[in-house]
Design an enzyme around this catalytic site. Structure first.
Site, PDB file in Angstrom:
ATOM      1  N   HIS A  34      58.618  40.535  29.986  1.00  0.00           N
ATOM      2  CA  HIS A  34      59.247  41.862  29.940  1.00  0.00           C
ATOM      3  C   HIS A  34      58.272  42.820  29.272  1.00  0.00           C
ATOM      4  O   HIS A  34      57.140  42.443  28.921  1.00  0.00           O
ATOM      5  CB  HIS A  34      60.592  41.792  29.218  1.00  0.00           C
ATOM      6  CG  HIS A  34      60.519  41.073  27.894  1.00  0.00           C
ATOM      7  ND1 HIS A  34      59.827  41.572  26.822  1.00  0.00           N
ATOM      8  CD2 HIS A  34      61.019  39.880  27.489  1.00  0.00           C
ATOM      9  CE1 HIS A  34      59.929  40.741  25.807  1.00  0.00           C
ATOM     10  NE2 HIS A  34      60.636  39.691  26.193  1.00  0.00           N
ATOM     11  N   HIS A  37      56.337  41.635  26.149  1.00  0.00           N
ATOM     12  CA  HIS A  37      55.122  40.836  26.389  1.00  0.00           C
ATOM     13  C   HIS A  37      53.989  41.733  26.879  1.00  0.00           C
ATOM     14  O   HIS A  37      52.827  41.548  26.511  1.00  0.00           O
ATOM     15  CB  HIS A  37      55.374  39.788  27.481  1.00  0.00           C
ATOM     16  CG  HIS A  37      56.394  38.744  27.143  1.00  0.00           C
ATOM     17  ND1 HIS A  37      57.638  38.713  27.737  1.00  0.00           N
ATOM     18  CD2 HIS A  37      56.356  37.696  26.297  1.00  0.00           C
ATOM     19  CE1 HIS A  37      58.314  37.675  27.272  1.00  0.00           C
ATOM     20  NE2 HIS A  37      57.566  37.048  26.394  1.00  0.00           N
ATOM     21  N   ASP A 150      59.636  37.585  16.414  1.00  0.00           N
ATOM     22  CA  ASP A 150      59.594  36.209  15.911  1.00  0.00           C
ATOM     23  C   ASP A 150      58.799  36.215  14.597  1.00  0.00           C
ATOM     24  O   ASP A 150      57.729  35.609  14.509  1.00  0.00           O
ATOM     25  CB  ASP A 150      58.948  35.300  16.951  1.00  0.00           C
ATOM     26  CG  ASP A 150      59.752  35.254  18.229  1.00  0.00           C
ATOM     27  OD1 ASP A 150      60.819  34.645  18.237  1.00  0.00           O
ATOM     28  OD2 ASP A 150      59.319  35.874  19.230  1.00  0.00           O
ATOM     29  N   ARG A 187      65.672  36.042  26.681  1.00  0.00           N
ATOM     30  CA  ARG A 187      67.038  35.503  26.609  1.00  0.00           C
ATOM     31  C   ARG A 187      68.103  36.580  26.782  1.00  0.00           C
ATOM     32  O   ARG A 187      69.277  36.250  26.945  1.00  0.00           O
ATOM     33  CB  ARG A 187      67.239  34.732  25.309  1.00  0.00           C
ATOM     34  CG  ARG A 187      66.444  33.424  25.290  1.00  0.00           C
ATOM     35  CD  ARG A 187      66.721  32.603  24.059  1.00  0.00           C
ATOM     36  NE  ARG A 187      66.207  31.244  24.173  1.00  0.00           N
ATOM     37  CZ  ARG A 187      65.111  30.781  23.551  1.00  0.00           C
ATOM     38  NH1 ARG A 187      64.414  31.581  22.774  1.00  0.00           N
ATOM     39  NH2 ARG A 187      64.726  29.528  23.709  1.00  0.00           N
TER      40      ARG A 187
HETATM   41  O1  PAF Z   1      56.975  33.039  21.167  1.00  0.00           O
HETATM   42  C1  PAF Z   1      56.892  32.300  22.171  1.00  0.00           C
HETATM   43  O2  PAF Z   1      57.114  32.716  23.302  1.00  0.00           O
HETATM   44  C2  PAF Z   1      56.513  30.845  21.982  1.00  0.00           C
HETATM   45  O3  PAF Z   1      57.026  30.336  20.806  1.00  0.00           O
HETATM   46  C3  PAF Z   1      54.985  30.599  22.058  1.00  0.00           C
HETATM   47  C4  PAF Z   1      54.260  31.311  20.930  1.00  0.00           C
HETATM   48  C5  PAF Z   1      54.457  31.082  23.391  1.00  0.00           C
HETATM   49  C6  PAF Z   1      54.679  29.103  21.922  1.00  0.00           C
HETATM   50  O4  PAF Z   1      55.268  28.378  22.950  1.00  0.00           O
END
Ligand code: PAF
Length: 282
Positions: A34, A37, A150, A187
């Site tokens: 999305h 990213h 995150d 999600r």
């Molecule tokens: O944040 C994420 O999408 C995942 O935890 C990552 C960093 C790609 C590791 O799989």
């Protein structure tokens, strides 16, 4: 944009770029991309000569009963989005392509994983650290970009990189939000229209809590109680997993606000477990 699946091909290509004196940026993702990213990719793109994006739904970071099998996918859409952000190499290993059948080596930062998502999702950060380390060994990036949604993941990766002397600059990118404040997440696709309409209450509650603390509220338990009540009223279909105020670097709960704190929440809304946070500098 070139797209590959073989980890060793990724490593050979990146070693060759390094030999040519080119800097490499890495954006690790699990796909279903999305705008959040894409912001990470655009940021990395400006800071390196070659941009590598990995797309791998990492099984080792999912616990039993979590959404590994249902994790949303859109490979064609993801390809177009990575390409439009100037990616040079898209690395999409096969589902079993990152781990040998007898894989036995794990990276963990347990000190920073005791609270928040680490407490709710045992083993999650061990899986994240292990796959991220493998991606660093393969892509040999000079820099890697992760989202601050995150936050705990970012803090853990920073600590891992520092403790293991991994020569990569870790960049934390601000949270990208929908117009109504909901943090972008793959999600969010699980939300029904009613749940989606109510979900921005997660961010609104955090902003109110931050305003309270900035205005002088120092009672941590009171602040957390306020936020839980706020969610009970504004997001009645939500089930709070945690509401915490933690130290932003070591992710330990604070009992009094004496410096910067991170307010972090996880709320289950229907099939989605949504996380968000706000850094409060006092
Ligand atoms: O944040 C994420 O999408 C995942 O935890 C990552 C960093 C790609 C590791 O799989």
């Amino acid at each position: 944009m070139r797209s590959i699946t073989d980890p060793h091909e990724l490593q050979q290509q990146c070693l060759s770029w390094r030999r040519d004196g080119l800097s490499i940026g890495l954006v690790p993702t699990m796909g279903y991309l999305h705008e959040g990213h894409m912001a990470l990719m655009r940021h990395a793109r400006q800071r390196c000569d070659r941009l590598v994006v990995s797309l791998f739904v990492n099984p080792t970071q999912f616990g039993p009963g979590e959404d590994l099998d249902k994790y949303p996918q859109d490979h064609e859409g993801d390809r177009a989005k990575t390409d439009s952000c100037g990616t040079d190499l898209l690395f999409m290993p096969a589902p079993g392509g990152m781990y040998a059948p007898d894989h036995a080596t794990w990276i963990d930062v347990p000190e920073l994983g005791r609270h928040l998502c680490g407490a709710s999702r045992p083993g999650h950060f061990r899986g994240v650290c292990t796959v991220v380390t493998k991606l660093f060994m393969l892509a040999q990036p000079h820099l890697a970009v992760f989202g601050r949604k995150d936050w705990q993941q970012l803090a853990i990766i920073r600590r891992m990189v520092r403790d293991l002397d991994i020569p990569v600059e870790i960049i934390g990118h601000e949270i990208v939000r929908e117009a109504d404040g909901l943090a972008m997440s793959s999600r969010n696709a699980y939300l029904t229209p009613d749940e989606r309409a109510a979900a921005p209450a997660i961010r609104r509650g955090l902003v109110k809590l931050a305003d309270m603390v900035r205005a002088g509220e120092r009672d941590v338990e009171g602040a957390k109680h306020f936020l839980r009540q706020e969610y009970a009223r504004e997001l009645p279909m939500g089930e709070v997993d945690y509401v915490e105020l933690v130290h932003p670097d070591d992710i330990t709960p604070v009992s009094a606000v004496t410096g910067p704190v991170l307010a972090a929440v996880a709320v289950r809304v229907g099939k989605a477990r949504l996380i968000d946070n706000i850094l409060i500098e006092v």
